[in-house]
Design a protein around this motif. Structure first.
Motif, PDB file in Angstrom:
ATOM      1  N   THR A 122     -62.093 -31.849  65.204  1.00 31.16           N
ATOM      2  CA  THR A 122     -62.087 -31.270  63.863  1.00 31.16           C
ATOM      3  C   THR A 122     -63.433 -31.580  63.231  1.00 31.16           C
ATOM      4  OG1 THR A 122     -59.697 -31.575  63.636  1.00 31.16           O
ATOM      5  CG2 THR A 122     -60.961 -31.239  61.621  1.00 31.16           C
ATOM      6  N   VAL A 123     -64.286 -30.575  63.196  1.00 25.25           N
ATOM      7  CA  VAL A 123     -65.657 -30.766  62.731  1.00 25.25           C
ATOM      8  C   VAL A 123     -65.727 -30.551  61.217  1.00 25.25           C
ATOM      9  CG1 VAL A 123     -68.056 -30.023  62.996  1.00 25.25           C
ATOM     10  CG2 VAL A 123     -66.496 -29.957  64.958  1.00 25.25           C
ATOM     11  N   ASN A 136     -61.397 -24.882  58.704  1.00 25.29           N
ATOM     12  CA  ASN A 136     -61.852 -24.710  57.325  1.00 25.29           C
ATOM     13  C   ASN A 136     -62.526 -25.973  56.786  1.00 25.29           C
ATOM     14  OD1 ASN A 136     -60.845 -22.046  57.015  1.00 25.29           O
ATOM     15  ND2 ASN A 136     -58.782 -22.875  56.786  1.00 25.29           N
ATOM     16  N   SER A 137     -62.834 -26.912  57.692  1.00 30.75           N
ATOM     17  CA  SER A 137     -63.421 -28.178  57.261  1.00 30.75           C
ATOM     18  C   SER A 137     -64.938 -28.104  57.154  1.00 30.75           C
ATOM     19  CB  SER A 137     -63.029 -29.297  58.241  1.00 30.75           C
ATOM     20  OG  SER A 137     -61.625 -29.446  58.301  1.00 30.75           O
ATOM     21  N   ILE A 138     -65.531 -27.021  57.654  1.00 31.48           N
ATOM     22  CA  ILE A 138     -66.977 -26.860  57.609  1.00 31.48           C
ATOM     23  C   ILE A 138     -67.347 -25.922  56.468  1.00 31.48           C
ATOM     24  CG2 ILE A 138     -69.012 -26.146  58.904  1.00 31.48           C
ATOM     25  CD1 ILE A 138     -67.469 -26.555  61.465  1.00 31.48           C
ATOM     26  N   LEU A 168     -71.653 -32.642  61.077  1.00 30.10           N
ATOM     27  CA  LEU A 168     -72.853 -31.814  61.170  1.00 30.10           C
ATOM     28  C   LEU A 168     -74.090 -32.599  60.719  1.00 30.10           C
ATOM     29  CD1 LEU A 168     -71.621 -28.347  59.833  1.00 30.10           C
ATOM     30  CD2 LEU A 168     -71.894 -29.085  62.204  1.00 30.10           C
ATOM     31  N   GLU A 169     -73.930 -33.409  59.699  1.00 27.16           N
ATOM     32  CA  GLU A 169     -75.041 -34.234  59.219  1.00 27.16           C
ATOM     33  C   GLU A 169     -75.458 -35.250  60.283  1.00 27.16           C
ATOM     34  OE1 GLU A 169     -78.019 -35.782  56.922  1.00 27.16           O
ATOM     35  OE2 GLU A 169     -76.840 -33.981  56.511  1.00 27.16           O
ATOM     36  N   TYR A 171     -71.400 -25.857  70.560  1.00 28.39           N
ATOM     37  CA  TYR A 171     -70.056 -25.287  70.509  1.00 28.39           C
ATOM     38  C   TYR A 171     -69.283 -26.055  69.437  1.00 28.39           C
ATOM     39  CZ  TYR A 171     -71.452 -23.518  75.084  1.00 28.39           C
ATOM     40  OH  TYR A 171     -72.131 -22.902  76.122  1.00 28.39           O
ATOM     41  N   LEU A 172     -69.041 -25.398  68.298  1.00 24.82           N
ATOM     42  CA  LEU A 172     -68.439 -26.087  67.163  1.00 24.82           C
ATOM     43  C   LEU A 172     -66.942 -25.858  67.036  1.00 24.82           C
ATOM     44  CD1 LEU A 172     -71.094 -25.635  64.314  1.00 24.82           C
ATOM     45  CD2 LEU A 172     -70.645 -27.659  65.707  1.00 24.82           C
TER      46      LEU A 172
END
Length: 266
Positions: free
Chosen positions: A81-82, A107-109, A87-88, A100-101
């Motif tokens: 769960t990204v 909806n967490s990004i 990402l930071e 590959y995300l």
């Protein structure tokens, strides 16, 4: 004692197994992990990313942070769960070529988190961001402006992507694989895309479940994409099968075609 041909694990393999079995302890001992050789950290990261056991039982973000190295070329986070914090953390990897995300709905990004991340990836070749509400036209614009070597993009299911973003990709010469299924793109957006610099190089184009695209676009694609090998199209309009189309399977338009999926909704 009879001789055994059973393979004996090397000392480094046994040491690696011990570390992975006690990863939580080593992850918190930051000074210890930072001195590990690059090849060891690569191996640890591969094992860590390939098993959900570690993700569920260990502080995922802490481990990821200590194992990442700037020279990393590929990362697959599709089972995780990204979020923007992850990402930071990934922004230290300026040399990433493949990212590959997401596969399942995520909806967490946010778009801000994606833009901040993508703006560091000047060497990116491939990115998968399917089913992510955070992917919008601003994110696609950032990709087009930053990642001049981009050759593959998957934004399947990203409902906030429209013509405005896709048109920005038309200037990229290396685009070969595109999955735009279940987005808001229209015929006009696809026309500008295939008429752009990358049109002649596109090998795979997926346009399933795009409610704003009609079969009229097929002829335009075949005329402007001579390298097309895979074309996936799904007619959303239940009445459209009654309408005529100029789409032709004759040579030389589709001489490289290997797969054509054209689904009509009745």
């Amino acid at each position: 004692m009879p001789f055994s041909e059973r393979r004996v694990d090397s000392l480094i393999s046994l040491s690696m197994k011990y570390i992975m079995d006690h990863l939580e302890k080593y992850a918190w001992d930051f000074d210890t992990v930072t001195v590990f050789p690059t090849n060891v950290k690569h191996s640890m990261l591969r094992k860590f990313m390939s098993s959900m056991y570690y993700w569920r039982n260990i502080n995922f973000k802490k481990v990821l942070k200590v194992l990442l190295i700037p020279s990393l070329k590929r990362i697959d986070l599709t089972l995780a769960t990204v979020d923007d914090e992850i990402l930071e953390i990934l922004t230290v990897c300026h040399d990433l070529r493949e990212v590959y995300l997401t596969r399942e709905k995520n909806n967490s990004i946010t778009s801000e988190g994606l833009i901040n991340f993508i703006s560091t990836l000047k060497h990116l070749n491939l990115i998968q961001m399917s089913n992510c509400d955070g992917v919008n036209d601003d994110v696609i614009t950032c990709l087009a402006e930053t990642c001049q070597s981009l050759s593959a993009l998957d934004v399947n299911g990203c409902k906030n992507v429209s013509d405005e973003g896709i048109e920005r990709l038309s200037d990229l010469e290396n685009i070969q694989w595109l999955s735009l299924s279940s987005t808001q793109v229209t015929n006009d957006g696809i026309k500008k895309l295939v008429n752009g610099a990358s049109g002649a190089n596109i090998k795979e184009l997926r346009l399933a479940n795009c409610k704003n695209i009609t079969s009229e676009i097929l002829d335009i694609i075949t005329r402007h994409c001579p390298s097309i090998q895979v074309l996936v199209f799904y007619t959303m309009n239940p009445c459209e099968h009654r309408q005529s189309t100029h789409f032709s399977l004759e040579e030389p338009n589709l001489k490289n075609l290997k797969q054509l999926t054209w689904t009509v909704r009745w």
